[in-house]
Design an enzyme around this catalytic site. Structure first.
Site, PDB file in Angstrom:
ATOM      1  N   ASP A   1      44.585  42.097  32.195  1.00  0.00           N
ATOM      2  CA  ASP A   1      44.162  41.399  33.408  1.00  0.00           C
ATOM      3  C   ASP A   1      44.199  39.887  33.213  1.00  0.00           C
ATOM      4  OD1 ASP A   1      43.000  41.384  36.121  1.00  0.00           O
ATOM      5  OD2 ASP A   1      41.248  40.559  35.102  1.00  0.00           O
TER       6      ASP A   1
ATOM      7  N   ASP B   1      43.497  41.501  42.180  1.00  0.00           N
ATOM      8  CA  ASP B   1      42.840  41.103  40.943  1.00  0.00           C
ATOM      9  C   ASP B   1      41.393  41.596  40.885  1.00  0.00           C
ATOM     10  OD1 ASP B   1      42.740  39.842  38.429  1.00  0.00           O
ATOM     11  OD2 ASP B   1      41.836  38.055  39.316  1.00  0.00           O
TER      12      ASP B   1
ATOM     13  N   ASP C   1      41.538  45.853  40.752  1.00  0.00           N
ATOM     14  CA  ASP C   1      41.816  46.510  39.471  1.00  0.00           C
ATOM     15  C   ASP C   1      40.545  46.681  38.646  1.00  0.00           C
ATOM     16  OD1 ASP C   1      41.496  43.862  38.629  1.00  0.00           O
ATOM     17  OD2 ASP C   1      43.426  43.737  37.610  1.00  0.00           O
TER      18      ASP C   1
ATOM     19  N   ASP D   1      46.784  37.263  35.038  1.00  0.00           N
ATOM     20  CA  ASP D   1      46.239  36.134  35.805  1.00  0.00           C
ATOM     21  C   ASP D   1      46.924  34.829  35.408  1.00  0.00           C
ATOM     22  OD1 ASP D   1      44.484  37.820  37.110  1.00  0.00           O
ATOM     23  OD2 ASP D   1      42.705  37.139  35.997  1.00  0.00           O
TER      24      ASP D   1
END
Length: 188
Positions: free
Chosen positions: A82, A61, A64, A86
């Site tokens: 993203d 996470d 990226d 998540d």
């Protein structure tokens, strides 16, 4: 809350990002699949596997974003993807925890809801032009607490992991309240 670590993380992540000249969205999409591994670990009473998989998912996470920034590939869609991945990862992890019996299903649903609501409040506030990057239980903090809880549960007993989940629900809803109050002060 962890924003003060950004310069330190940047120094660590830039060499990694330099070597990973790939589309950052690919890295983003992999993260929820690692969260499935965490859920599998929790569902099968393997707290250490769950902890390690959360750590790996969290690492991806941050990688990226580092890849996107380093190679100039940051985009509104990348940020959207993203954030969406998540939320998937959060829910997947808690589903594994519920399935493993570490908390009552209702508490597990509250954990999922509170985690998603923390992010929703920020997103909604920012869509109204308000800044909303405050709160004691942002996602990174919640994941760190969950990993620490898994380690404590492994060594001290499952009940301590259960207590951590209750604490996370409380901290997450407290963060929602913090954010609502903060945005209310900005927008009134």
């Amino acid at each position: 809350m962890l924003q003060s670590l950004r310069p330190f993380l940047t120094r660590i992540l830039n060499p990694i990002a330099r070597k990973l000249n790939i589309n950052p969205n690919i890295v983003t999409i992999i993260s929820p699949f690692i969260a499935v591994l965490a859920a599998y670990g929790f569902a099968n009473h393997n707290l250490i596997l769950g902890c390690i998989a959360i750590l790996m998912s969290g690492f991806l996470d941050v990688v990226d974003g580092a890849v996107a920034r380093y190679h100039g590939r940051s985009s509104p869609f990348g940020a959207f993807l993203d954030s969406t991945m998540d939320r998937f990862a959060d829910a997947i992890i808690y589903i594994g925890i519920i399935f493993g019996g570490y908390c009552d299903w209702f508490v597990g649903v509250l954990a999922i809801h509170s985690a998603i609501t923390v992010s929703y409040v920020r997103s909604r506030a920012e869509s109204q032009g308000a800044e909303c990057n405050i709160g004691i239980a942002e996602r990174a903090v919640r994941m760190i607490i969950l990993m620490l809880g898994a380690i404590i549960g492994f060594f001290a007993g499952d009940i301590y992991f259960t207590y951590i989940i209750y604490i996370l629900v409380i901290l997450s809803y407290f963060t929602v309240g913090q954010r609502i109050l903060y945005v209310w002060r900005q927008l009134r």
